[in-house]
Design an enzyme around this catalytic site. Structure first.
Site, PDB file in Angstrom:
ATOM      1  CG  ASP A 499       8.037 -22.444  32.908  1.00  0.00           C
ATOM      2  OD1 ASP A 499       8.513 -21.334  32.612  1.00  0.00           O
ATOM      3  OD2 ASP A 499       7.985 -22.875  34.077  1.00  0.00           O
ATOM      4  NE  ARG A 559      10.395 -18.703  32.499  1.00  0.00           N
ATOM      5  CZ  ARG A 559      11.112 -19.483  33.301  1.00  0.00           C
ATOM      6  NH1 ARG A 559      10.717 -19.702  34.546  1.00  0.00           N
ATOM      7  NH2 ARG A 559      12.203 -20.075  32.867  1.00  0.00           N
ATOM      8  CG  ASP A 575       9.791 -18.313  38.119  1.00  0.00           C
ATOM      9  OD1 ASP A 575       8.621 -18.512  37.745  1.00  0.00           O
ATOM     10  OD2 ASP A 575      10.744 -19.041  37.816  1.00  0.00           O
TER      11      ASP A 575
END
Lengths: 903, 480
Positions: A499, A559, A575
């Site tokens: 991440d 990500r 997110d």
């Protein structure tokens, strides 16, 4: 989102300079006197006639109907950055025929009779499929290549002999007029020192006779790209955007500078291979006209050929373009896959259901969550641990109070056939007692700031440093951290989540590194920014390979992405928020990733921020069960939302949704196998299957899973009806639940909507393998029997594939340990055919039942014939109302040759 | 032994090998050979109790040394040993060891432990009930005592109020007499002042100083024309008219008849320019005085309010009056003290009554926990559970104390006393107000055994206490 944290085009010096660039007179001229042709490679010099700067143009005709167009300074002051590690192809050239060659025009043809026309003055390239012009470069003369230059001395005081100066001829006009932000640029409190001055590159690229383009993720936007007239261009700059908004072209976590154009005849793809900050303007003469021009104007020019004009500009690097000429979408998927690699077949568990939360607090929490899935009989393959499991955000370590015995916890999960994913981020806590930090520090592995010191920034652990993953030595060092003896408490059942790899740096400009930070070989961060995350994932991939001696397939979630990231794992949409609009946007976002290679895509089920109600939760599960990566995740400040926390009805509906994924897991797995082999992604826009049906070109609330299943997830609150458009004239669609049939080319409004409604349709002509037995995880499903669902088309035909293997190792590639079968139904006979005669895989899985949709009359008998042996009469039942024939228990091993005959 | 795999002995009669089998939901009849043939025929899963073929089946573990146990039939032959005798894994994929004997022993041990716990806990609960009764009695006694005290204080208060009223009326009477005298004095002073000023004016106007004022003397005062036609000329005729045709007036007549009329208009020459500001000053001074006068009563009130220590100030009253005032102030102070005492007692009674009104358990088991707090310490925090009051999180590193809930209620469910609810604690950043759910279980001592935060800002405490221990009624599994 706080838009003040992120630049608009007007706030970015080069974006403004390039976007506003108005050439007036054509600027670039090719000199065909310098033309060289060698095998599939054409090269010549190009001059900027305004300042005499010289450039080199290389045009490569590549195997499989692809071209490469490369444009760089002939003699740059220093080496400009050229992207490395993305192209995996050998770039074998294809010979071509020179059709025409004079001082103004060179025309070439490849073996498929596709043509390239290169014009000298002004410089322009045109690309044809047969006689159809499909793409052109610089036809609007927007090429602007800012050559490297020395910084001009500060303005000198006025000289006395001004006359003498005026007489001097203009010696060197190679300096373009100075514009603001060329040598220093300030954004908020951050100043970019720009030691190399302006060096941006930009060019226009037109797609002729196209009205639809797709791709250039990542944006939270529609699937078909919008015209950017009146808005900012689409931006590609990997950024950690807090609480992102939907329906705009703002940059997000990933950047894949790859665009596809599609019309009734062709699909083409174009990769703008540049890792620096990039912006793309999109204009459509048709769409813009219908919005902006007067009706009269519109009518008079309605015969005009539609055209999409794109304008690309990057802050540094070169112009290096790969053009995939298709001509079909499946060709483009293959061509791009050859170039940047395909998603390798993931381990079976990773395409099943994942349970994540920031955070599962401790070992008891993990055990209790596992127990919840047991108690409620909901299948689940993987539990995830977010950052709080570590010792104060030191990755590769454990919080010794909350996770004192991770090896026991792993053993517990493994005993249920389940896996664990732990998070490993690239920011390394600045703490000399932390071995990862002290080693990297000592070896000089960290990214440097402009002054040559280790770049220091703020992230989860506080003060941190970042390894320079562009460096292969750093990747190798990082990979050893995953060895089981180094990463204590893990086993081969532990996998990884990378991440914050945009990279996210809380106190940096736009929450990332300063652009003047320095990487390997002195290249600036601005040159390589969008590649940083991919290099981390690649290093992690190497770690997974190393720890199993290359035996086990890695699984990594990232990500940040760039072209080629598909080679290392899965991506999620970041997110998002527990709102209906975010559920809706997950479909176009994953469709976009899918067609640009990054096919293992999903969104946080339930939405990361805020608290979903049970309806949103149920609908999200129902939609996500038909998306490639299927994981529930939640922010630390949200309420608990494990599937059993929304009441009895929700438990049952969520179990049904997850079970629908598990029952189709071998269908999904087969799609992923073909994805590795052909580049065709499992999740597809409808136009890939129905390329000529232009009413589906901008549909992104309805999609295909493979060629056989179409889904229209319900993504609105309190839905009381849903409209489904059925593509395919002369095709039939079968409602999975009601067994009703629908004609292709029609549309239907379903009004009997309940929370249990999930509109899923089987396509007539397909055979789909199911495993209906409900198990705890995919691990326990290996030997379970298959059900084949045969959906006949109007001709009474159907076909399909089944692939599987051990689900875990590389033996499918190294020693052909897999099952690959083709099923065909015609002339009232279903035949199973082995497509891999040398298959060495042993399986206990057998054929439990066959269900045939669309049988008009009840057969008198149903006979199973096994190769070389006996025939067996099978029990069956026929439903004349819905024309469904159910054949009971053929019982044959799935990997044998057999046929079933209906008399 | 099972005739049909996965069927418990008591349901075995439903499966007769000599007859076709009808699904238990009646939906279909199939040959008995299709029972447990690894193919699901019945919608209710009843034909496949011993295989994983049906999604909704139940598998009865044989568990000969233990109790019969049902597992979902989807767990049959999945490679994981679920039954303690391993009877769910018969495919040979895994070898399960028989854990039933050990489990049974463990269960007996566990049950014995529970039995002991319940026995001791239930005994302690009786103590708690007694303690609770005592506590309640103590409280009730205290209330009675306070009621008694309250009525005493009440009558005392009434007495003091009467005294206060009497003293106040005496003081007021004396004050009003004294005030009248003071007023008269002030009026006399005022008149003397006026006469003094009239004398001065008379002197000014009496030009020949013969102690008489004549029209011819007055006519020099041209400014008096303002009293007539204001034509700018004050004539002798007008002067005569002003003096009511008198040839002359003496000082006495001037004061009584003309001073008021003339004084506002006569311009004072020569010194006039000096006198004008003087007049203004006088005005200002008067205003100041008036302000002082306004403040006076307040100034007086300040020492009066401070009953405990009256400040001796120069009184404007005579000693006798001042004494009465002091006495009245003292009486009021005493009354107010008594009034406060009375209120305090009432409040105390109210507090105790509130406690007595609390639901303190079916037999008051929790009564002794009023005013008590239980603590639990983890790595970072000390948590406090104060039943019927609040829950608190205290940081170990600094002294910060965070309210994580205020007493709300008992739980719901069959036995509401197994749950305590606290809400409305300190608000969370970007989130809800903190709350605490306390799970109450039987234990030999009352203590807080764990605290967790399963949801952000929602705390869960585990509290053991004999207060909820039930007697041993459920029999131990004698069949083992």
């Amino acid at each position: 989102v706080d838009r003040n944290n992120f630049k608009s085009c007007a706030q970015s010096g080069f974006c403004k300079r390039q976007r506003d660039h108005n050439p007036g007179e054509p600027t670039y001229k090719a000199d065909f006197a310098t033309l060289k042709i060698d095998n599939g490679h054409l090269s010549c010099q190009v001059e900027n006639v305004k300042n005499s700067v010289l450039f080199q143009l290389d045009l490569f005709l590549l195997k499989d109907n692809r071209l490469r167009f490369r444009f760089n300074e002939l003699n740059p002051l220093k080496k400009r950055y050229e992207v490395e590690g993305v192209i995996v192809d050998t770039l074998e050239e294809e010979k071509f025929v020179v059709v025409r060659k004079d001082s103004e025009l060179v025309e070439l043809k490849n073996g498929l009779n596709n043509k390239v026309a290169l014009y000298a003055n002004p410089l322009k390239a045109e690309f044809y499929i047969g006689d159809y012009l499909v793409a052109s470069f610089n036809s609007k003369n927007l090429l602007k290549f800012e050559h490297l230059r020395t910084k001009p001395a500060p303005p000198e005081p006025p000289q006395e002999n001004a006359e003498a100066q005026a007489e001097q001829p203009v010696q060197n006009e190679s300096q373009d007029s100075e514009e603001p932000d060329m040598w220093e640029e300030t954004y908020k409190t951050h100043t970019d020192s720009k030691p190399n001055g302006p060096q941006s590159v930009g060019m226009d690229i037109s797609f002729h006779d196209f009205e639809h383009v797709y791709g250039i993720p990542q944006h939270a936007d529609k699937f078909a790209l919008r015209s950017t007239a009146g808005a900012d261009p689409y931006r590609l700059y990997n950024l950690d955007v807090f609480e992102y908004e939907i329906n705009n072209g703002m940059a997000l976590y990933g950047s894949i500078p790859y665009i596809l154009a599609h019309n009734k005849k062709f699909t083409v793809g174009l990769l703008w291979l540049n890792a620096a900050e990039t912006w793309i303007d999109v204009r459509s003469n048709k769409a813009d006209k219908s919005i902006f021009s007067k009706v009269a104007d519109f009518i008079t020019k309605s015969n005009e050929i539609p055209q999409i004009d794109t304008h690309w500009f990057s802050e540094s690097g070169l112009i290096d373009i790969y053009l995939m000429l298709g001509p079909k979408s499946t060709d483009v998927f293959r061509q791009y896959g050859e170039l940047t690699g395909n998603t390798p077949l993931p381990p079976l568990f990773s395409i099943a259901y994942h349970q994540c939360r920031w955070n599962y607090n401790d070992e008891d929490d993990v055990k209790n969550v596992n127990a919840g899935f047991e108690e409620h009989q909901i299948p689940m393959d993987v539990i995830w641990l977010d950052i709080e499991h570590t010792n104060d955000k030191r990755y590769f370590t454990w919080d010794s109070i909350k996770f004192p015995t991770p090896d026991q916890m792993m053993e517990h999960l493994s005993s249920f056939g389940r896996k664990l994913v732990t998070i490993v981020d690239p920011h390394i806590k600045s703490d000399s007692n932390y071995h990862v930090y002290s080693e990297a520090k000592e070896k000089g592995y960290f990214v440097k700031d402009k002054n040559g010191n280790d770049l220091d920034g703020w992230c989860w652990p506080g003060s941190s440093a970042w390894p320079d993953f562009l460096n292969d030595e750093v990747k190798n060092w990082w990979s050893t951290k995953f060895l089981l003896e180094n990463y204590k408490g893990t086993t081969l059942d532990t996998y990884t989540w990378n991440d914050m790899n945009e990279p996210s740096m809380f106190n940096g400009p736009e929450i990332t590194f300063p652009k003047d930070a320095v990487h390997l070989n002195g290249f600036e961060h601005r040159d390589v920014h969008n590649l940083y995350g991919q290099n981390l994932v690649k290093a992690t991939f190497l770690g997974h390979m190393a720890r199993s001696n290359g035996q086990r397939r890695p699984f990594i979630l990232t990500r940040s992405t760039f072209a080629g990231s598909q080679r290392y794992g899965a991506v999620w949409t970041g997110d998002n928020t527990a709102e209906w609009e975010h559920l809706q946007i997950s479909i176009p976002m994953c469709l976009t990733f899918s067609v640009t290679g990054m096919s293992f895509c999903g969104s946080d089920v339930g939405g990361f921020f805020k608290n979903p109600d049970s309806e949103l939760m149920i609908r999200w599960y129902q939609a996500a069960a038909y998306q490639p990566f299927f994981r529930s995740h939640a922010h630390i400040d949200t309420k608990r939302r494990e599937p059993w926390l929304f009441g009895e009805e929700a438990i049952n509906l969520i179990r049904d949704a997850i079970h629908s994924r598990y029952s189709l897991i071998y269908y999904w797995y087969t799609l992923f196998y073909f994805n590795e082999k052909t580049g065709k992604p499992p999740m597809l826009p409808i136009w890939v299957e129905f390329p000529e049906e232009n009413e589906f070109y901008d549909v992104d609330d309805q999609h295909m899973v493979g060629s056989a299943i179409m889904v229209k997830p319900i993504t609105t609150k309190g839905a009381s009806s849903v409209d489904v458009k059925f593509p395919g004239n002369n095709e039939i669609w079968y409602d999975v639940k009601s067994l009703r049939t629908f004609q292709g080319g029609s549309s239907t409004t379903f009004t009997d909507i309940t929370l249990a409604t999930v509109p899923v349709f089987h396509r007539g002509g397909s055979i789909i393998p199911y495993k209906f037995r409900l198990r705890r995880s995919t691990t326990q499903m290996a030997d379970d029997p298959f059900t084949l669902i045969v959906c006949l088309d109007k001709q009474g035909l159907a076909s399909g594939h089944l692939y599987f293997d051990d689900g875990l190792t590389f033996n499918y590639n190294s020693s052909k340990e897999f099952v690959l079968r083709e099923f065909n139904f015609s002339n009232n006979k279903l035949i199973s055919k082995n497509l891999e005669m040398s298959s060495l895989f042993k399986t206990y899985a057998w054929l439990e039942r066959v269900i045939i949709y669309g049988i008009k009359t009840e057969p008198k008998k149903v006979t199973l014939e096994e190769s070389g042996s006996k025939s067996t009469q099978l029990q069956f039942s026929f439903d004349s109302k819905s024309n469904v024939l159910l054949i009971r228990k053929p019982g044959v091993n799935i990997n044998t040759d057999w046929s079933i005959l209906l008399d | 032994d099972q005739i049909v795999r996965g069927i418990s002995p008591e349901r075995a009669s439903l499966y007769d090998p000599n007859k076709p089998f009808t699904c238990l939901d009646g939906s279909l009849t199939i040959p008995f050979s299709q029972i447990n043939d690894d193919y699901c025929d019945c919608r209710d899963g009843s034909d496949e109790p011993g295989t994983a073929a049906c999604m909704n089946g139940q598998f009865a573990c044989q568990n000969l040394d233990y109790i019969v146990q049902y597992i979902p039939s989807s767990r049959v032959n999945d490679g994981i040993c679920d039954c303690c005798d391993g009877s769910d894994e018969y495919s040979g994929k895994v070898q399960c060891e028989n854990k039933c004997v050990v489990l049974a022993a463990k269960m007996r041990e566990e049950e014995e432990k529970m039995r002991l716990l319940r026995e001791q806990g239930f005994a302690k609960r009786q103590e708690l009930i007694m303690l609770g009764e005592e506590f309640k009695k103590t409280l009730e006694a205290k209330v009675a005592e306070l009621e008694d005290k309250k009525s005493k204080t009440e009558s005392e208060k009434n007495e003091l109020e009467a005294k206060k009223n009497e003293a106040e009326s005496k003081a007021n009477e004396a004050k009003s007499v004294a005030d009248k005298i003071l007023e008269e004095k002030a009026r006399e002073e005022e008149r003397a002042q006026m006469i003094k000023k009239a004398n001065e004016l008379f002197d000014l106007l009496d030009l020949n100083k013969d102690s008489f004022l004549t029209p011819s003397e007055l006519v020099t005062r041209q400014e008096l024309d303002i009293l007539f036609d204001n034509d700018g000329k004050f004539t002798i005729e007008e002067s005569i008219q002003l003096m009511d045709n008198s040839e002359s007036v003496n000082l006495e007549v001037f004061i009584s008849g003309y001073y008021d009329k003339l004084s506002p208009h006569v311009k004072v020459e020569e010194q006039g320019e000096e006198q004008q500001p003087e007049a203004e000053q006088e005005l200002e001074t008067t205003e100041e005085l008036e302000i002082d006068a306004d403040q006076e009563p307040e100034a007086e009130n300040v020492p009066e309010a401070d009953i405990s220590e009256p400040v001796k100030t120069e009184s404007k009253y005579d000693a006798g009056t001042q004494k009465l005032i002091d006495e009245s102030n003292e009486a009021r102070r005493l009354f107010e003290n008594s009034e406060r005492d009375s209120r305090n007692i009432e409040r105390e009674i109210e507090d105790i009554n509130k406690k007595l009104e609390l639901d303190l358990g079916p037999k008051g088991e929790f009564a002794s926990m009023i005013d008590k707090c239980f603590e639990f310490e983890d790595r970072e925090y000390i948590y406090k559970l104060c039943p019927f009051d609040r829950t608190v999180q205290k940081s170990k590193s600094n002294h910060g104390e965070t309210s994580i809930g205020n007493w709300k209620s008992w739980g719901d469910g069959e036995n509401k006393y197994l749950q305590m609810r606290f809400d409305n604690g300190l608000g969370c950043w970007n989130g809800p107000q903190r709350s605490t759910n306390v799970i109450v279980t039987c234990g030999i001592e009352s203590k807080l055994t764990s605290v967790a935060e399963p949801n952000r800002c929602e705390y869960e405490m585990k509290f053991e206490t004999p207060a909820v221990c039930e007697p041993n009624s459920s029999p131990v599994h004698e069949e083992l």
